[in-house]
Design a protein around this motif. Structure first.
Motif, PDB file in Angstrom:
ATOM      1  N   LEU A  27      66.750   0.869  30.270  1.00  0.00           N
ATOM      2  CA  LEU A  27      66.724   1.357  31.650  1.00  0.00           C
ATOM      3  C   LEU A  27      68.110   1.268  32.273  1.00  0.00           C
ATOM      4  N   SER A  28      68.807   0.170  32.029  1.00  0.00           N
ATOM      5  CA  SER A  28      70.155  -0.016  32.565  1.00  0.00           C
ATOM      6  C   SER A  28      71.095   1.086  32.080  1.00  0.00           C
ATOM      7  N   ALA A  29      71.011   1.419  30.804  1.00  0.00           N
ATOM      8  CA  ALA A  29      71.869   2.471  30.251  1.00  0.00           C
ATOM      9  C   ALA A  29      71.511   3.838  30.825  1.00  0.00           C
ATOM     10  N   GLU A  30      70.228   4.132  30.929  1.00  0.00           N
ATOM     11  CA  GLU A  30      69.810   5.454  31.409  1.00  0.00           C
ATOM     12  C   GLU A  30      70.109   5.633  32.902  1.00  0.00           C
ATOM     13  N   LEU A  31      69.960   4.589  33.695  1.00  0.00           N
ATOM     14  CA  LEU A  31      70.276   4.709  35.118  1.00  0.00           C
ATOM     15  C   LEU A  31      71.763   4.995  35.319  1.00  0.00           C
ATOM     16  N   ARG A  32      72.613   4.399  34.494  1.00  0.00           N
ATOM     17  CA  ARG A  32      74.041   4.694  34.594  1.00  0.00           C
ATOM     18  C   ARG A  32      74.311   6.162  34.264  1.00  0.00           C
ATOM     19  N   VAL A  33      73.691   6.672  33.213  1.00  0.00           N
ATOM     20  CA  VAL A  33      73.878   8.079  32.843  1.00  0.00           C
ATOM     21  C   VAL A  33      73.441   8.998  33.984  1.00  0.00           C
ATOM     22  N   ARG A  34      72.301   8.725  34.562  1.00  0.00           N
ATOM     23  CA  ARG A  34      71.770   9.575  35.632  1.00  0.00           C
ATOM     24  C   ARG A  34      72.637   9.473  36.893  1.00  0.00           C
ATOM     25  N   ARG A  35      73.040   8.260  37.238  1.00  0.00           N
ATOM     26  CA  ARG A  35      73.910   8.091  38.410  1.00  0.00           C
ATOM     27  C   ARG A  35      75.189   8.893  38.252  1.00  0.00           C
ATOM     28  N   ASP A  36      75.826   8.778  37.071  1.00  0.00           N
ATOM     29  CA  ASP A  36      77.076   9.502  36.837  1.00  0.00           C
ATOM     30  C   ASP A  36      76.865  11.007  36.849  1.00  0.00           C
TER      31      ASP A  36
END
Length: 478
Positions: A375-384
């Motif tokens: 989840l931490s990795a995917e939220l960063r991708v989506r935020r960026d």
């Protein structure tokens, strides 16, 4: 196609075909429907259940589904106009209002129409939820000895201990109450700490659900401005002196909506100001488990640095799991704990034991840390992805801060742009937004939008949503 949309489409097709069958006639078998429409057995089962709930189909275990008999005509509607008098008589004298404005909360709870991209959502998209882990945890929990019995009103000891370890510092299991979701915990805390008619200090802007709780309890929200480093201590001290408030509600970590983190040099200052005022700080630690991959070490909760019982801490598993996984905790120290406990018992008795047992199973499983890492990795991708798309296609929308946690971005509109007009234009273009006005307890300094990147299916939907927002902005004069 996502399961939920497939269920709705299949239900629509079956509904349109019901006239082919006489009342009481059997519909095709589930297997036949699976083969014909090329959907899963679960989709067929849920579509038939939806038609049964509408009274169009009757399902009989082992026999199949049948077209329902015609309904008996409904009785004529009664005259409810008398209720207008009963509900409003002497309302002006009420300390606690009987009519509650839930509009600011419903924006993030209501599902948008089909085909509309959900930049307004307040929870994880199903593809981000640990659905298999939750299902397995619930299954294991249901088989635990005594799982369906009455739990202790404070919560299961093991779960209270887990929450205490999560907060850290002087917090022990004895200071933890298990509650049904963060909203319920905030409601209990405000009722315990402030009488009707009292002022309560709130960050500005802040979470609309908390403002709704305060107003529903007859409290007067007093705004204290937030900047990039969180609440401003000098203004907080001024607000305590001017209002006489004895409660301050804050979100020190990834504040909603700004995403700000309370600066290290302000943390002790905020606690000292509240202590000098003889006031409590309600710490809403709502998205600690939605940290982004590039965040670095997180500051501890304020409650972990508070031996004197100034902080009443609220934390929850809901944001990192599912909107229906409503397990949270209230943490306090001193005599206030008994008041919190009494209010919760009167309001809700206790959180259902199977859900508490499932929470223990989930957080104790190897799937839990794996889920949080993914989840931490995917939220960063989506935020960026969202931040980059906004900078390219909507540079006129100011993005002053890109947070390293949470699930949304907070944008300032150009001067003169009407929030309501833009929100309506965006919905016509096929994207649901959250306007900024409900986040302010007084007049806002400018127009704002909050855009969620966690409630959508992925980066492709983010790009398409920004494209639609671009066309909406072109339609609304600035």
């Amino acid at each position: 196609m996502h399961e939920r949309s497939s269920v709705g489409e299949l239900a629509d097709r079956l509904r349109n075909e019901l006239d082919r069958y006489s009342p009481g006639e059997k519909l095709p078998s589930s297997r036949a429907l699976v083969e014909r429409f090329r959907v899963s057995p679960v989709t067929v089962s849920r579509a038939l259940a939806q038609l049964a709930a509408e009274g169009l189909v009757v399902t009989r275990p082992g026999a199949g589904a049948f077209r329902a008999r015609p309904r008996v005509p409904a009785a004529p509607a009664g005259d409810t106009s008398w209720q207008e008098v009963a509900l409003s008589a002497d309302g002006a004298a009420d300390l606690v209002p009987r009519s509650v404005d839930a509009s600011g909360v419903l924006v993030s709870l209501a599902a948008p129409p089909p085909g509309v991209i959900e930049f307004s959502g307040g929870y994880l998209h199903p593809c981000l939820q640990p659905e298999r882990a939750m299902a397995a945890a619930l299954s294991r929990a249901g088989r635990r000895p005594g799982a369906w019995g009455r739990p202790p009103v404070e919560g299961l000891p093991e779960l209270r201990e887990w929450f205490a370890r999560s907060v850290g510092g002087p917090v022990t299991a004895a200071g933890v109450l298990v509650t049904s979701g963060g909203q319920s915990a905030l409601t209990t805390a405000l009722r315990a700490l402030a009488p009707p008619g009292a002022p309560v200090l709130v960050e500005s802007p802040t979470y609309p659900g908390m403002l709704a709780i305060a107003r529903a309890a007859g409290l007067r929200p007093v705004p204290v401005p937030v900047d990039a480093d969180g609440v401003r201590p000098a203004l907080l001290a001024d607000a305590f002196r001017a209002s006489g408030a004895r409660v301050f509600v804050c979100q020190p970590l990834f504040q909603n909506p700004t995403g700000a983190v309370l600066a290290p040099d302000r943390r002790g200052e905020v606690l000292g100001i509240a202590r000098a005022a003889g006031a409590f700080v309600i710490e809403d630690d709502f998205v600690r488990r939605l940290v982004h991959e590039d965040a670095g070490p997180l500051p501890r909760p304020l409650a972990a640095e508070d031996p004197d019982g100034v902080v009443v801490h609220v934390c929850s598993l809901t944001k990192a799991t599912s909107p229906s996984f409503r397990v949270s905790a209230l943490v306090a120290h001193g005599p206030v704990l008994e008041r919190l406990r009494a209010i919760q018992v009167v309001d809700t008795f206790f959180v259902p034991r199977p859900l508490q047992e499932a929470a223990l199973e989930l957080v104790g499983s190897p799937a839990w840390p794996r889920h949080l890492r993914a989840l931490s990795a995917e939220l960063r991708v989506r935020r960026d992805a969202m931040a980059a798309a906004l900078r390219v296609h909507l540079p006129e929308l100011a993005l002053p801060h890109v947070p390293s946690g949470g699930y949304h971005l907070w944008l300032r509109l150009p001067d003169g742009t009407a929030e309501s007009a833009l929100t309506a234009a965006a919905l016509r273009a096929g994207v649901a937004l959250t306007p900024g006005r409900p986040y302010f307890s007084a007049e806002p300094p400018a127009g704002h939008l909050r855009l969620s990147f966690a409630a959508v299916a992925g980066a492709g939907e983010i790009a398409e949503g920004v494209r639609r927002l671009r066309s909406a902005c072109d339609e609304v004069p600035g």
